[in-house]
Enzyme design. Sequence first.
Site, PDB file in Angstrom:
ATOM      1  N   VAL A  98      23.270  27.113  42.481  1.00  0.00           N
ATOM      2  CA  VAL A  98      22.878  25.725  42.205  1.00  0.00           C
ATOM      3  C   VAL A  98      22.070  25.748  40.909  1.00  0.00           C
ATOM      4  CG1 VAL A  98      21.605  23.701  43.006  1.00  0.00           C
ATOM      5  CG2 VAL A  98      22.817  25.143  44.669  1.00  0.00           C
ATOM      6  N   HIS A 102      15.210  26.675  41.161  1.00  0.00           N
ATOM      7  CA  HIS A 102      14.621  26.728  42.500  1.00  0.00           C
ATOM      8  C   HIS A 102      14.033  28.099  42.737  1.00  0.00           C
ATOM      9  CE1 HIS A 102      18.914  27.587  42.675  1.00  0.00           C
ATOM     10  NE2 HIS A 102      18.649  28.453  43.649  1.00  0.00           N
TER      11      HIS A 102
HETATM   12  P1  AMP Z   1      20.978  30.237  44.544  1.00  0.00           P
HETATM   13  O1  AMP Z   1      22.174  30.953  45.080  1.00  0.00           O
HETATM   14  O2  AMP Z   1      19.836  31.121  44.120  1.00  0.00           O
HETATM   15  O3  AMP Z   1      21.367  29.255  43.461  1.00  0.00           O
HETATM   16  O4  AMP Z   1      20.386  29.402  45.755  1.00  0.00           O
HETATM   17  C1  AMP Z   1      20.905  28.170  46.129  1.00  0.00           C
HETATM   18  C2  AMP Z   1      20.497  27.961  47.549  1.00  0.00           C
HETATM   19  O5  AMP Z   1      20.648  26.598  47.865  1.00  0.00           O
HETATM   20  C3  AMP Z   1      21.336  28.752  48.564  1.00  0.00           C
HETATM   21  O6  AMP Z   1      20.490  29.638  49.284  1.00  0.00           O
HETATM   22  C4  AMP Z   1      21.945  27.673  49.443  1.00  0.00           C
HETATM   23  O7  AMP Z   1      22.028  28.046  50.785  1.00  0.00           O
HETATM   24  C5  AMP Z   1      20.988  26.518  49.221  1.00  0.00           C
HETATM   25  N1  AMP Z   1      21.528  25.184  49.435  1.00  0.00           N
HETATM   26  C6  AMP Z   1      22.707  24.699  48.986  1.00  0.00           C
HETATM   27  N2  AMP Z   1      22.842  23.424  49.352  1.00  0.00           N
HETATM   28  C7  AMP Z   1      21.732  23.086  50.055  1.00  0.00           C
HETATM   29  C8  AMP Z   1      21.289  21.905  50.704  1.00  0.00           C
HETATM   30  N3  AMP Z   1      22.016  20.762  50.700  1.00  0.00           N
HETATM   31  N4  AMP Z   1      20.094  21.919  51.332  1.00  0.00           N
HETATM   32  C9  AMP Z   1      19.358  23.056  51.348  1.00  0.00           C
HETATM   33  N5  AMP Z   1      19.715  24.199  50.747  1.00  0.00           N
HETATM   34  C10 AMP Z   1      20.895  24.218  50.109  1.00  0.00           C
END
Ligand code: AMP
Length: 116
Positions: A98, A102
Amino acid sequence: MESDDCLFCRIVRGDIPADVVAEGELWVAFRDIQPQAPVHVLIIPRRHVDSIGELKEGDASLAGELLIAAAEVARLEDVDESGYRVVTNVGERAGQSVFHLHVHVLGGRRMRWPPG
Ligand code: AMP
């Protein structure tokens, strides 16, 4: 990516529900939808930033706030004494899926090193 299309911008706006655990003026913390540990919380800036790679000198307070928020979340989730990990992935090759900055706060289990 423009904020209209960004998943986490939509969470900030309240267009998509999230299990929010804490909020600050500059950030929102909510539970990861696919937790990788008993405690797995994401902290995101309210303002869209792709990753820490996009942060500029003027963003020092935001960067600091995110780390302070991580410590606050760890206390709220009761992993501050047992230990926790703070991670931010930058780029697809590092595991970023994403592209809205974060910080992951993971705890409640033993962490291994090096990470995969
Ligand atoms: P990254 O792979 O470091 O970009 O982390 C993205 C994180 O966002 C992953 O651990 C996903 O499980 C989490 N994620 C994706 N969509 C959502 C959502 N709608 N609500 C909460 N977490 C999410």
